[in-house]
Design a protein around this motif. Structure first.
Motif, PDB file in Angstrom:
ATOM      1  N   ALA A 147       1.688   8.670  -2.814  1.00  0.00           N
ATOM      2  CA  ALA A 147       0.564   9.644  -3.560  1.00  0.00           C
ATOM      3  C   ALA A 147      -0.020  10.628  -2.754  1.00  0.00           C
ATOM      4  N   ILE A 148      -0.705   9.859  -1.712  1.00  0.00           N
ATOM      5  CA  ILE A 148      -1.494  10.792  -0.880  1.00  0.00           C
ATOM      6  C   ILE A 148      -0.537  12.037  -0.102  1.00  0.00           C
TER       7      ILE A 148
ATOM      8  N   ASN B 110       0.666  -0.940  -0.046  1.00  0.00           N
ATOM      9  CA  ASN B 110       0.114   0.035   0.044  1.00  0.00           C
ATOM     10  C   ASN B 110       0.796   1.320  -0.109  1.00  0.00           C
ATOM     11  N   ARG B 111       2.090   1.112  -0.029  1.00  0.00           N
ATOM     12  CA  ARG B 111       2.871   2.311   0.076  1.00  0.00           C
ATOM     13  C   ARG B 111       2.902   3.194  -1.234  1.00  0.00           C
ATOM     14  N   PRO B 112       2.874   2.823  -2.403  1.00  0.00           N
ATOM     15  CA  PRO B 112       2.677   3.750  -3.316  1.00  0.00           C
ATOM     16  C   PRO B 112       1.395   4.803  -3.243  1.00  0.00           C
ATOM     17  N   LEU B 113       0.360   4.066  -2.805  1.00  0.00           N
ATOM     18  CA  LEU B 113      -0.872   5.013  -2.372  1.00  0.00           C
ATOM     19  C   LEU B 113      -0.528   5.781  -1.414  1.00  0.00           C
ATOM     20  N   ALA B 114       0.278   5.659  -0.424  1.00  0.00           N
ATOM     21  CA  ALA B 114       0.595   6.376   0.768  1.00  0.00           C
ATOM     22  C   ALA B 114       1.655   7.616   0.183  1.00  0.00           C
TER      23      ALA B 114
END
Length: 285
Positions: A261-262, A255-259
């Motif tokens: 990006a956010i 889930n780090r790519p989403l983190a």
């Protein structure tokens, strides 16, 4: 570079004047030196240095390195000393603090931090207790702080600041309704309760946590006193360039790519907010 009370900064100006009296070169030199030391800090302390750099630029660069150039250089040097708290090297720690103080007197705030970190074995409940006490002081002690500073400080007096921009620029902080208080409290609590994972990957975890708690406590206690809060709390709030990347690290790897990006979007919004503030100030001047 003439007229600073901090002898270290005056010395830098005098040294540069041996080679040139150009004001643009002077500002470029101070900026380059500050950023060079800052990069060393970020590489030393941040789990994801690029994210740490983005955090600094979004939150602090506009106000500090573009306006408060003495503070920008002094704090970059001061934060380098965090590592010496971890290894309990008081000689190097206070040597760095002394050097930073010659550039900006507010660096003296760092003196008690060494003792807080090494006299008390840090526990999570300590963080909760300090935050609760800080809110009590922030709510009940505003008049005491006001009178103390008025009686004991010449450069933070109402007279000094009303000449620069009116009473509101000096005293009327947002109080406990300041959203930055709750931003820092949330970051601090998440960082604190991620202790088990973060202490394994960051040898300076406890020193950074104590320093960020120190900053947050100042911000809360002096919440209605804008000048005093900004001078004390902003020093170690800079460690958000360590805290925010660490919070991304504790997110599951998938889930780090989403983190990332956010975090990137939020930092862009923060940078835009500070940029707009500067344009507003330029328009009013």
């Amino acid at each position: 570079p003439i007229g600073y009370t901090e002898k270290g900064f005056s010395f830098l100006g005098s040294l540069l004047k041996v080679f040139t009296s150009d004001g643009t070169v002077y500002l470029f030199f101070i900026a380059a030196l500050s950023i060079f030391i800052l990069f060393a800090d970020i590489r030393k302390y941040s789990i994801f240095p690029l994210v740490g750099l983005c955090c600094y630029i979004a939150r602090f660069y506009m106000n500090r390195n573009m306006i408060q150039i003495r503070a920008g250089l002094s704090y970059a040097i001061l934060l380098y000393a965090i590592q010496y708290i971890t290894v309990k090297d008081w000689k190097r720690y206070f040597l760095v603090v002394a050097l930073a103080t010659t550039l900006h007197h507010s660096a003296l705030v760092a003196v008690p931090l060494y003792f807080f970190c090494n006299m008390v074995k840090p526990k999570r409940w300590h963080v909760i207790v300090v935050l609760v006490l800080s809110f009590v002081i922030g709510a009940a002690g505003q008049g005491i702080v006001h009178r103390f500073v008025e009686d004991n400080s010449s450069d933070m007096s109402i007279d000094a600041y009303t000449q620069k921009g009116g009473y509101a620029t000096y005293y009327q902080g947002a109080g406990l309704s300041n959203p930055m208080i709750y931003f820092e409290v949330v970051l601090l609590l998440v960082y604190t309760f991620a202790e088990k994972k973060l202490k394994e990957v960051d040898e300076n975890y406890y020193a950074i946590r104590m320093a960020y708690l120190y900053s947050t406590a100042f911000l809360i206690c002096f919440c209605s006193y804008k000048v005093l809060a900004s001078r004390t709390a902003s020093i170690y709030a800079t460690l958000e360039y360590c805290v925010i990347p660490s919070l991304i690290y504790i997110v599951p790897r998938k889930n780090r790519p989403l983190a990332f990006a956010i975090a990137g979007v939020l930092l862009l919004l923060v940078f835009k907010m500070y940029l707009n503030q500067q344009f507003q100030l330029m328009g009013n001047s």
